[in-house]
Design a protein around this motif. Structure first.
Motif, PDB file in Angstrom:
ATOM      1  N   ASN A 134      37.914  46.710  26.613  1.00  0.00           N
ATOM      2  CA  ASN A 134      36.538  47.449  26.249  1.00  0.00           C
ATOM      3  C   ASN A 134      36.273  48.714  27.454  1.00  0.00           C
ATOM      4  O   ASN A 134      36.098  48.516  28.476  1.00  0.00           O
ATOM      5  CB  ASN A 134      35.653  46.640  26.739  1.00  0.00           C
ATOM      6  N   GLU A 135      36.100  50.418  26.780  1.00  0.00           N
ATOM      7  CA  GLU A 135      35.863  51.185  27.593  1.00  0.00           C
ATOM      8  C   GLU A 135      34.078  50.762  28.344  1.00  0.00           C
ATOM      9  O   GLU A 135      34.192  51.315  29.565  1.00  0.00           O
ATOM     10  CB  GLU A 135      36.061  52.090  27.148  1.00  0.00           C
ATOM     11  N   ASP A 136      33.818  50.158  27.477  1.00  0.00           N
ATOM     12  CA  ASP A 136      32.109  50.398  28.519  1.00  0.00           C
ATOM     13  C   ASP A 136      31.914  49.447  29.803  1.00  0.00           C
ATOM     14  O   ASP A 136      31.169  49.176  30.648  1.00  0.00           O
ATOM     15  CB  ASP A 136      31.274  49.617  27.082  1.00  0.00           C
ATOM     16  N   VAL A 137      32.932  48.528  30.128  1.00  0.00           N
ATOM     17  CA  VAL A 137      32.843  47.352  31.101  1.00  0.00           C
ATOM     18  C   VAL A 137      34.021  47.815  32.188  1.00  0.00           C
ATOM     19  O   VAL A 137      34.862  48.212  31.903  1.00  0.00           O
ATOM     20  CB  VAL A 137      33.042  45.999  30.916  1.00  0.00           C
ATOM     21  N   PRO A 138      33.470  47.743  33.269  1.00  0.00           N
ATOM     22  CA  PRO A 138      34.525  47.709  34.685  1.00  0.00           C
ATOM     23  C   PRO A 138      35.750  46.964  34.158  1.00  0.00           C
ATOM     24  O   PRO A 138      35.912  46.130  33.088  1.00  0.00           O
ATOM     25  CB  PRO A 138      34.128  46.830  35.903  1.00  0.00           C
ATOM     26  N   LYS A 173      39.155  43.643  31.561  1.00  0.00           N
ATOM     27  CA  LYS A 173      40.469  42.772  31.591  1.00  0.00           C
ATOM     28  C   LYS A 173      40.397  41.856  32.974  1.00  0.00           C
ATOM     29  O   LYS A 173      40.883  40.591  33.073  1.00  0.00           O
ATOM     30  CB  LYS A 173      41.395  43.532  32.438  1.00  0.00           C
ATOM     31  N   PHE A 174      39.399  41.880  33.525  1.00  0.00           N
ATOM     32  CA  PHE A 174      39.308  40.648  35.292  1.00  0.00           C
ATOM     33  C   PHE A 174      37.866  40.498  34.755  1.00  0.00           C
ATOM     34  O   PHE A 174      36.822  41.156  34.925  1.00  0.00           O
ATOM     35  CB  PHE A 174      39.308  41.949  35.901  1.00  0.00           C
ATOM     36  N   TYR A 175      37.253  39.058  34.223  1.00  0.00           N
ATOM     37  CA  TYR A 175      36.640  38.711  34.048  1.00  0.00           C
ATOM     38  C   TYR A 175      36.021  37.651  34.510  1.00  0.00           C
ATOM     39  O   TYR A 175      36.995  36.588  33.885  1.00  0.00           O
ATOM     40  CB  TYR A 175      35.817  38.969  32.033  1.00  0.00           C
ATOM     41  N   CYS A 176      35.058  37.023  35.575  1.00  0.00           N
ATOM     42  CA  CYS A 176      34.540  36.038  35.893  1.00  0.00           C
ATOM     43  C   CYS A 176      33.887  35.280  34.645  1.00  0.00           C
ATOM     44  O   CYS A 176      32.854  35.386  34.171  1.00  0.00           O
ATOM     45  CB  CYS A 176      34.096  36.126  36.815  1.00  0.00           C
ATOM     46  N   LYS A 177      34.227  33.882  33.652  1.00  0.00           N
ATOM     47  CA  LYS A 177      33.221  33.357  33.173  1.00  0.00           C
ATOM     48  C   LYS A 177      32.087  32.797  34.295  1.00  0.00           C
ATOM     49  O   LYS A 177      31.479  31.981  33.087  1.00  0.00           O
ATOM     50  CB  LYS A 177      34.431  32.205  32.605  1.00  0.00           C
ATOM     51  N   GLY A 188      29.732  35.646  35.031  1.00  0.00           N
ATOM     52  CA  GLY A 188      30.074  36.518  34.162  1.00  0.00           C
ATOM     53  C   GLY A 188      30.015  38.026  33.971  1.00  0.00           C
ATOM     54  O   GLY A 188      28.874  38.717  33.380  1.00  0.00           O
ATOM     55  N   ARG A 189      30.324  38.396  34.887  1.00  0.00           N
ATOM     56  CA  ARG A 189      30.501  39.815  34.702  1.00  0.00           C
ATOM     57  C   ARG A 189      32.451  40.333  35.203  1.00  0.00           C
ATOM     58  O   ARG A 189      32.984  39.613  35.178  1.00  0.00           O
ATOM     59  CB  ARG A 189      30.567  39.791  37.268  1.00  0.00           C
ATOM     60  N   HIS A 190      32.104  41.819  35.012  1.00  0.00           N
ATOM     61  CA  HIS A 190      33.305  42.026  35.045  1.00  0.00           C
ATOM     62  C   HIS A 190      33.839  42.990  36.049  1.00  0.00           C
ATOM     63  O   HIS A 190      32.541  43.713  37.135  1.00  0.00           O
ATOM     64  CB  HIS A 190      33.436  43.151  34.045  1.00  0.00           C
ATOM     65  N   PHE A 191      35.254  42.773  36.475  1.00  0.00           N
ATOM     66  CA  PHE A 191      36.273  43.712  37.459  1.00  0.00           C
ATOM     67  C   PHE A 191      36.613  44.303  37.508  1.00  0.00           C
ATOM     68  O   PHE A 191      37.539  43.922  36.419  1.00  0.00           O
ATOM     69  CB  PHE A 191      36.186  42.914  38.579  1.00  0.00           C
ATOM     70  N   GLU A 192      36.947  45.407  38.574  1.00  0.00           N
ATOM     71  CA  GLU A 192      37.677  46.750  38.533  1.00  0.00           C
ATOM     72  C   GLU A 192      39.145  45.836  38.367  1.00  0.00           C
ATOM     73  O   GLU A 192      39.891  46.801  37.728  1.00  0.00           O
ATOM     74  CB  GLU A 192      37.909  48.005  39.596  1.00  0.00           C
ATOM     75  N   SER A 193      39.487  45.220  39.252  1.00  0.00           N
ATOM     76  CA  SER A 193      41.008  44.538  39.420  1.00  0.00           C
ATOM     77  C   SER A 193      41.019  43.368  39.602  1.00  0.00           C
ATOM     78  O   SER A 193      40.127  42.343  39.764  1.00  0.00           O
ATOM     79  CB  SER A 193      41.419  45.609  40.076  1.00  0.00           C
TER      80      SER A 193
END
Length: 120
Positions: free
Chosen positions: A56-60, A64-68, A71-76
């Motif tokens: 998904n291009e809209d999230v960092p 790929k890197f999501y904390c359940k 609820g946050r997305h991360f760069e790496s």
């Protein structure tokens, strides 16, 4: 020892805390609410559901890197790993995993007497 010609100005207290309340409010309203995170955390993996590994291009980090838990997305992966060591993550994980289910809108309506009729 001679006195210096310039006068030293001494500050009392720490003046770097001016806008912390704004940061906390902003974080409160931009983050996902606990009841949504609780449902997502305790929801069993169902076959055929949407997988979070889709790009998904809209999230960092392209999603790929999501904390359940938060609820946050991360760069790496490294940023996600560092996030799991933070006090905020550990506190929220403990609250979601062991704590009671948080109240939601349906509970509030039931308490106010606006619950849907039970047909039993």
């Amino acid at each position: 020892m001679p006195k210096s010609k310039t006068k030293q100005h001494k500050h009392k207290g720490n003046h770097g805390h001016k806008y912390l309340h704004k940061q906390k409010l902003r974080a409160t309203f931009l983050s996902t609410h606990v009841d949504v995170l609780y449902d997502e955390y305790h929801e069993p993996e169902k076959p055929g559901t949407v997988n979070r590994t889709e790009l998904n291009e809209d999230v960092p980090g392209m999603g790929k890197f999501y904390c359940k838990v938060t609820g946050r997305h991360f760069e790496s992966a490294l940023a996600l790993k560092n996030h799991t060591k933070t006090k905020r993550f550990k506190k929220l994980k403990k609250q979601i995993a062991n704590g009671p289910k948080p109240h939601n809108q349906r509970d509030a309506e039931a308490a106010a007497g606006m619950a849907p009729p039970t047909n039993s």
